[in-house]
Scaffold this motif. Structure first.
Motif, PDB file in Angstrom:
ATOM      1  N   TRP A   9     -16.731  24.524  13.847  1.00  0.00           N
ATOM      2  CA  TRP A   9     -17.525  24.436  15.074  1.00  0.00           C
ATOM      3  C   TRP A   9     -16.679  24.772  16.308  1.00  0.00           C
ATOM      4  O   TRP A   9     -17.076  25.571  17.151  1.00  0.00           O
ATOM      5  N   ARG A  10     -15.511  24.179  16.396  1.00  0.00           N
ATOM      6  CA  ARG A  10     -14.660  24.406  17.564  1.00  0.00           C
ATOM      7  C   ARG A  10     -14.151  25.840  17.631  1.00  0.00           C
ATOM      8  O   ARG A  10     -13.997  26.403  18.719  1.00  0.00           O
ATOM      9  N   LEU A  25     -36.533  12.621  25.333  1.00  0.00           N
ATOM     10  CA  LEU A  25     -35.256  12.037  24.913  1.00  0.00           C
ATOM     11  C   LEU A  25     -34.052  12.873  25.328  1.00  0.00           C
ATOM     12  O   LEU A  25     -32.918  12.505  25.019  1.00  0.00           O
ATOM     13  N   GLY A  26     -34.274  13.995  26.015  1.00  0.00           N
ATOM     14  CA  GLY A  26     -33.129  14.712  26.569  1.00  0.00           C
ATOM     15  C   GLY A  26     -32.901  16.132  26.110  1.00  0.00           C
ATOM     16  O   GLY A  26     -31.861  16.725  26.441  1.00  0.00           O
ATOM     17  N   LYS A  27     -33.824  16.735  25.364  1.00  0.00           N
ATOM     18  CA  LYS A  27     -33.616  18.102  24.879  1.00  0.00           C
ATOM     19  C   LYS A  27     -33.472  19.095  26.037  1.00  0.00           C
ATOM     20  O   LYS A  27     -32.528  19.886  26.089  1.00  0.00           O
ATOM     21  N   THR A  28     -34.434  19.049  26.955  1.00  0.00           N
ATOM     22  CA  THR A  28     -34.409  19.991  28.069  1.00  0.00           C
ATOM     23  C   THR A  28     -33.301  19.639  29.052  1.00  0.00           C
ATOM     24  O   THR A  28     -32.685  20.534  29.652  1.00  0.00           O
ATOM     25  N   HIS A  29     -33.001  18.352  29.208  1.00  0.00           N
ATOM     26  CA  HIS A  29     -31.875  17.941  30.061  1.00  0.00           C
ATOM     27  C   HIS A  29     -30.572  18.525  29.529  1.00  0.00           C
ATOM     28  O   HIS A  29     -29.766  19.094  30.291  1.00  0.00           O
ATOM     29  N   LEU A  30     -30.350  18.393  28.219  1.00  0.00           N
ATOM     30  CA  LEU A  30     -29.141  18.935  27.603  1.00  0.00           C
ATOM     31  C   LEU A  30     -29.106  20.452  27.751  1.00  0.00           C
ATOM     32  O   LEU A  30     -28.061  21.027  28.100  1.00  0.00           O
ATOM     33  N   SER A  31     -30.232  21.101  27.499  1.00  0.00           N
ATOM     34  CA  SER A  31     -30.287  22.553  27.600  1.00  0.00           C
ATOM     35  C   SER A  31     -29.967  23.018  29.017  1.00  0.00           C
ATOM     36  O   SER A  31     -29.251  24.008  29.222  1.00  0.00           O
ATOM     37  N   GLY A  32     -30.489  22.292  30.010  1.00  0.00           N
ATOM     38  CA  GLY A  32     -30.210  22.636  31.398  1.00  0.00           C
ATOM     39  C   GLY A  32     -28.748  22.438  31.760  1.00  0.00           C
ATOM     40  O   GLY A  32     -28.161  23.235  32.508  1.00  0.00           O
ATOM     41  N   VAL A 258     -27.249  17.634  12.023  1.00  0.00           N
ATOM     42  CA  VAL A 258     -26.527  16.442  12.469  1.00  0.00           C
ATOM     43  C   VAL A 258     -27.410  15.644  13.424  1.00  0.00           C
ATOM     44  O   VAL A 258     -28.421  16.144  13.927  1.00  0.00           O
ATOM     45  N   THR A 259     -27.012  14.404  13.666  1.00  0.00           N
ATOM     46  CA  THR A 259     -27.778  13.495  14.520  1.00  0.00           C
ATOM     47  C   THR A 259     -26.909  12.985  15.653  1.00  0.00           C
ATOM     48  O   THR A 259     -25.759  12.573  15.429  1.00  0.00           O
ATOM     49  N   ILE A 260     -27.463  13.027  16.871  1.00  0.00           N
ATOM     50  CA  ILE A 260     -26.823  12.406  18.022  1.00  0.00           C
ATOM     51  C   ILE A 260     -27.866  11.505  18.678  1.00  0.00           C
ATOM     52  O   ILE A 260     -29.064  11.642  18.426  1.00  0.00           O
ATOM     53  N   SER A 261     -27.432  10.586  19.519  1.00  0.00           N
ATOM     54  CA  SER A 261     -28.375   9.666  20.132  1.00  0.00           C
ATOM     55  C   SER A 261     -28.767  10.128  21.536  1.00  0.00           C
ATOM     56  O   SER A 261     -28.025  10.864  22.197  1.00  0.00           O
ATOM     57  N   GLN A 271     -19.942  20.851  29.143  1.00  0.00           N
ATOM     58  CA  GLN A 271     -20.053  21.439  27.810  1.00  0.00           C
ATOM     59  C   GLN A 271     -18.919  21.012  26.886  1.00  0.00           C
ATOM     60  O   GLN A 271     -19.089  20.985  25.666  1.00  0.00           O
ATOM     61  N   ASP A 272     -17.773  20.678  27.442  1.00  0.00           N
ATOM     62  CA  ASP A 272     -16.676  20.183  26.598  1.00  0.00           C
ATOM     63  C   ASP A 272     -17.069  18.853  25.951  1.00  0.00           C
ATOM     64  O   ASP A 272     -16.740  18.600  24.784  1.00  0.00           O
ATOM     65  N   ASP A 273     -17.754  18.009  26.717  1.00  0.00           N
ATOM     66  CA  ASP A 273     -18.249  16.749  26.150  1.00  0.00           C
ATOM     67  C   ASP A 273     -19.193  17.021  24.993  1.00  0.00           C
ATOM     68  O   ASP A 273     -19.156  16.332  23.962  1.00  0.00           O
ATOM     69  N   PHE A 274     -20.055  18.018  25.156  1.00  0.00           N
ATOM     70  CA  PHE A 274     -21.018  18.356  24.100  1.00  0.00           C
ATOM     71  C   PHE A 274     -20.282  18.894  22.870  1.00  0.00           C
ATOM     72  O   PHE A 274     -20.609  18.525  21.739  1.00  0.00           O
ATOM     73  N   THR A 275     -19.307  19.767  23.095  1.00  0.00           N
ATOM     74  CA  THR A 275     -18.523  20.304  21.981  1.00  0.00           C
ATOM     75  C   THR A 275     -17.857  19.175  21.196  1.00  0.00           C
ATOM     76  O   THR A 275     -17.885  19.150  19.967  1.00  0.00           O
ATOM     77  N   ASP A 276     -17.283  18.227  21.914  1.00  0.00           N
ATOM     78  CA  ASP A 276     -16.622  17.094  21.259  1.00  0.00           C
ATOM     79  C   ASP A 276     -17.635  16.226  20.509  1.00  0.00           C
ATOM     80  O   ASP A 276     -17.337  15.742  19.403  1.00  0.00           O
ATOM     81  N   LEU A 277     -18.805  16.016  21.103  1.00  0.00           N
ATOM     82  CA  LEU A 277     -19.811  15.170  20.461  1.00  0.00           C
ATOM     83  C   LEU A 277     -20.272  15.772  19.134  1.00  0.00           C
ATOM     84  O   LEU A 277     -20.351  15.065  18.119  1.00  0.00           O
ATOM     85  N   ILE A 278     -20.554  17.064  19.130  1.00  0.00           N
ATOM     86  CA  ILE A 278     -20.996  17.707  17.893  1.00  0.00           C
ATOM     87  C   ILE A 278     -19.857  17.712  16.862  1.00  0.00           C
ATOM     88  O   ILE A 278     -20.092  17.464  15.671  1.00  0.00           O
ATOM     89  N   ALA A 279     -18.660  17.954  17.313  1.00  0.00           N
ATOM     90  CA  ALA A 279     -17.503  17.948  16.395  1.00  0.00           C
ATOM     91  C   ALA A 279     -17.358  16.586  15.725  1.00  0.00           C
ATOM     92  O   ALA A 279     -16.999  16.511  14.538  1.00  0.00           O
TER      93      ALA A 279
END
Length: 284
Positions: A9-10, A25-32, A258-261, A271-279
């Protein structure tokens, strides 16, 4: 999965994800958030539905209402005014308004036969828009030069797939193109979604068998006929049932990715936070 390990992923030159879960629950917020970095292409399924697949029928419905007003009818017939929907990533009201609610026409409701036809048209449009994901992922890179891609799905994606079938055609195609990410809410999120919906009930799409069942249950419980059903009362009554109906379907879909909350999404700053979360969700 598209990215078997956190290292994959990284190291990926192009990260592609598809987010799904209940609306709110945040899909569009995350996308934005990701789109705002300038590195991510945001493909909105609901936007695609409203502009490509249902754009003409939504505009025609608005024109049909305008034609009932003599003043507007004259202007439309003489091509003096133009009516169209102003859909954006954040404002998808034209799609919801067209989808409508079943019940008493005097209260803005639709006859169930007409409502069911719109539900079917939406189902076909959403599946078509989801099947366009690979095209837009390729287009995002080849035409616009975006390194990364996020597909922002509608809450009803779970209604059109069979996640228990390893050969489900839609999920197979999507998982080959993107990492599927479920944004999961907890009990508190569910209660907040219900509270919001009760305050401002909005049309939504339902699996045909589920809709038929809850419609009959509502008519029996309220001891009424379809023509007198309060449209808002019906969809308020149905909403919590729809959440319960969808939860196990989302859980089954989560096995494809995968699942995130929702809380984790809300805490993201960049986006670095997102990369780390998925990793953190992938094997090392």
């Amino acid at each position: 999965m598209l990215y078997p390990t956190a290292q994959d992923w990284r190291a990926a030159p192009q990260r592609k994800v598809l987010v799904f879960g209940m609306s709110g629950l945040g899909k569009t917020h995350l996308s934005g958030l990701l789109r705002g970095t300038g590195d991510w292409f945001h493909y909105s399924i609901d936007y695609r539905i409203g502009t490509r697949y249902l754009g003409e029928i939504i505009a025609d419905n608005a024109k049909a209402e305008a034609m009932k007003v003599p003043f507007l009818r004259e202007l439309l017939l003489s091509d003096s005014i133009y009516i169209g929907s102003n859909i954006t990533f954040e404002n998808l009201s034209p799609v919801a308004t067209w989808l409508g609610k079943p019940g008493n026409p005097a209260k803005g409701g639709l006859p169930m036969a007409d409502y069911a036809k719109r539900q079917e048209a939406f189902r076909q449009a959403e599946i078509a828009a989801l099947n366009d994901t690979a095209h837009f992922a390729t287009r995002a890179q080849s035409l616009y030069g975006y390194d990364h891609f996020i597909c922002d799905t509608g809450g009803s994606i779970c209604e059109w797939v069979d996640a228990a079938d390893p050969a489900d055609p839609l999920l197979s195609a999507l998982s080959e193109e993107c990492l599927l990410v479920w944004i999961k809410g907890d009990a508190a999120h569910t209660q907040e979604l219900i509270r919001r919906f009760d305050k401002n009930p909005k049309p939504m799409a339902y699996q045909p068998a589920f809709l038929a069942r809850v419609w009959e249950e509502y008519l029996a419980e309220k001891e009424c006929v379809p023509e007198v059903v309060n449209p808002d009362a019906f969809i308020r009554w149905t909403y919590a049932k729809a959440l319960n109906h969808r939860q196990p379907r989302y859980e089954a879909m989560a096995k494809w990715g995968v699942t995130i909350s929702a809380d984790q999404v809300g805490a993201l700053k960049n986006q670095d936070d997102f990369t780390d979360l998925i990793a953190s969700c992938l094997p090392t």
